[in-house]
Scaffold this motif. Structure first.
Motif, short mmCIF file in Angstrom:
data_model
loop_
_atom_site.label_atom_id
_atom_site.label_comp_id
_atom_site.label_asym_id
_atom_site.label_seq_id
_atom_site.Cartn_x
_atom_site.Cartn_y
_atom_site.Cartn_z
N ALA A 209 -7.50 -4.85 -0.73
CA ALA A 209 -7.73 -4.36 -1.74
C ALA A 209 -7.99 -3.59 -2.51
O ALA A 209 -8.47 -3.04 -3.59
CB ALA A 209 -6.64 -5.91 -3.13
N LEU A 210 -9.96 -4.39 -2.30
CA LEU A 210 -10.86 -4.35 -3.43
C LEU A 210 -11.35 -2.70 -3.01
O LEU A 210 -11.37 -1.43 -3.65
CB LEU A 210 -12.10 -4.67 -3.54
CG LEU A 210 -13.42 -4.87 -3.49
CD1 LEU A 210 -12.83 -4.62 -5.84
CD2 LEU A 210 -14.37 -5.33 -4.01
N ILE A 211 -11.49 -2.20 -2.15
CA ILE A 211 -11.51 -0.92 -1.87
C ILE A 211 -10.51 0.11 -2.16
O ILE A 211 -10.19 0.85 -2.68
CB ILE A 211 -10.93 -0.37 -0.01
CG1 ILE A 211 -12.57 -1.34 0.84
CG2 ILE A 211 -10.96 0.78 0.43
CD1 ILE A 211 -12.48 -1.55 1.99
N GLY A 212 -9.19 -0.52 -2.17
CA GLY A 212 -7.67 -0.07 -3.60
C GLY A 212 -8.39 0.27 -4.14
O GLY A 212 -7.98 1.16 -5.04
N VAL A 213 -8.51 -0.83 -5.29
CA VAL A 213 -8.66 -0.60 -6.61
C VAL A 213 -9.76 -0.04 -7.08
O VAL A 213 -10.07 1.22 -7.70
CB VAL A 213 -9.25 -1.50 -6.57
CG1 VAL A 213 -9.84 -1.99 -8.60
CG2 VAL A 213 -8.17 -3.05 -6.93
N ILE A 214 -10.87 0.41 -5.80
CA ILE A 214 -12.16 1.40 -6.47
C ILE A 214 -11.50 2.77 -5.67
O ILE A 214 -11.86 3.93 -6.95
CB ILE A 214 -13.40 0.84 -5.28
CG1 ILE A 214 -13.85 -0.03 -5.57
CG2 ILE A 214 -13.92 1.91 -5.15
CD1 ILE A 214 -14.45 -0.84 -4.62
#
Length: 269
Positions: A209-214
């Motif tokens: 998820a964090l990778i997607g947000v970035i």
């Protein structure tokens, strides 16, 4: 029987105290223009202050978990404020610092491992997740206090700009952390209130998820909206776009592109 922990488990680590010392010395250097090179001093001051805020963010999670029933927290070293004790020092400290250097983004990190099975009550689980980003909110309020209190008289321009940029990092980190995305604190706040089925379906998304947000923030339109919200919040706290622009410029001292412009005090408070 629960592990009560000893005094050593709660003693502030020399690593954290060292980072605080760097923050204090470089903050003084920025204020006094001791080295006659505000950029390097601002870089060291903001970076060390950012690391301090990361440590306090994770400490808030850990301390709240301890009082909520997870007595294993102390044995893991989380109460010492030592960033090297985190489960993933690379993700928790190194990566957020790299993102600050590269793009001026307050990236949240994942660090403390909490034994959720030891904790009963949905409100406690939500409070543990909320404690971290609330620390960023408090940090942002402290950094912007001279602005919204109208107490900028006598504050050197470089120090003012450094506080403004540090506040931008804290506000952006708080917003990102509060997003209701699996793996982020915002999702941790609402997760206890979701059905078991929904939690099971969303759990596999957490590592990505964090990778997607970035990745989304690399899209110009999304980036513009996100930082527009950040700037609006900072404006409410009395911090202008000029303040953060100059702070970011001084921080990236190796570019030496804005120093001559940003040494001029901004008008108004």
């Amino acid at each position: 029987m629960g592990h009560q922990g000893g005094r050593g488990e709660r003693q502030i680590s020399s690593v954290f105290l060292g980072v605080v010392a760097v923050m204090a010395v470089t903050g003084w250097a920025v204020w006094t223009d001791y080295a006659h090179s505000a950029g390097l001093a601002v870089f060291l001051f903001v970076t060390s202050a950012w690391v301090v805020s990361l440590c306090l963010h994770e400490y808030a999670h850990a301390r709240t978990a301890l009082h909520s029933g997870d007595l294993s927290i102390g044995a893991k070293g989380y109460l010492t404020l030592n960033p090297l004790k985190y489960a993933h020092p690379l993700l928790s400290v190194v990566l957020p610092v790299v993102f600050v250097i590269l793009g001026g983004l307050g990236l949240p990190g994942g660090a403390v491992q909490i034994e959720r099975g030891r904790i009963g009550g949905r409100w406690k689980h939500s409070a543990i997740s909320a404690a971290g980003p609330l620390t960023n909110v408090v940090f942002a309020v402290v950094c912007t206090a001279p602005f919204w209190l109208g107490a900028l008289d006598g504050v050197p321009p470089a120090f003012r700009f450094a506080l403004a940029f540090l506040a931008l990092l804290q506000v952006s980190a708080a917003i990102l952390n509060f997003l209701p995305v699996p793996g982020l604190d915002g999702y941790g706040i609402i997760e206890p209130w979701l059905s078991p089925r929904i939690r099971r379906e969303l759990a596999p998304l957490a590592p990505f998820a964090l990778i997607g947000v970035i990745a989304l923030l690399w899209i110009p339109g999304v980036n513009e909206v996100f930082f527009g919200v950040v700037r609006d919040l900072l404006s409410v706290l009395g911090v202008s776009g000029l303040d953060t622009y100059c702070g970011h410029g001084l921080y990236r001292f190796w570019e030496d592109a804005r120093d001559s412009f940003c040494t001029v005090p901004a008008s108004g408070a």
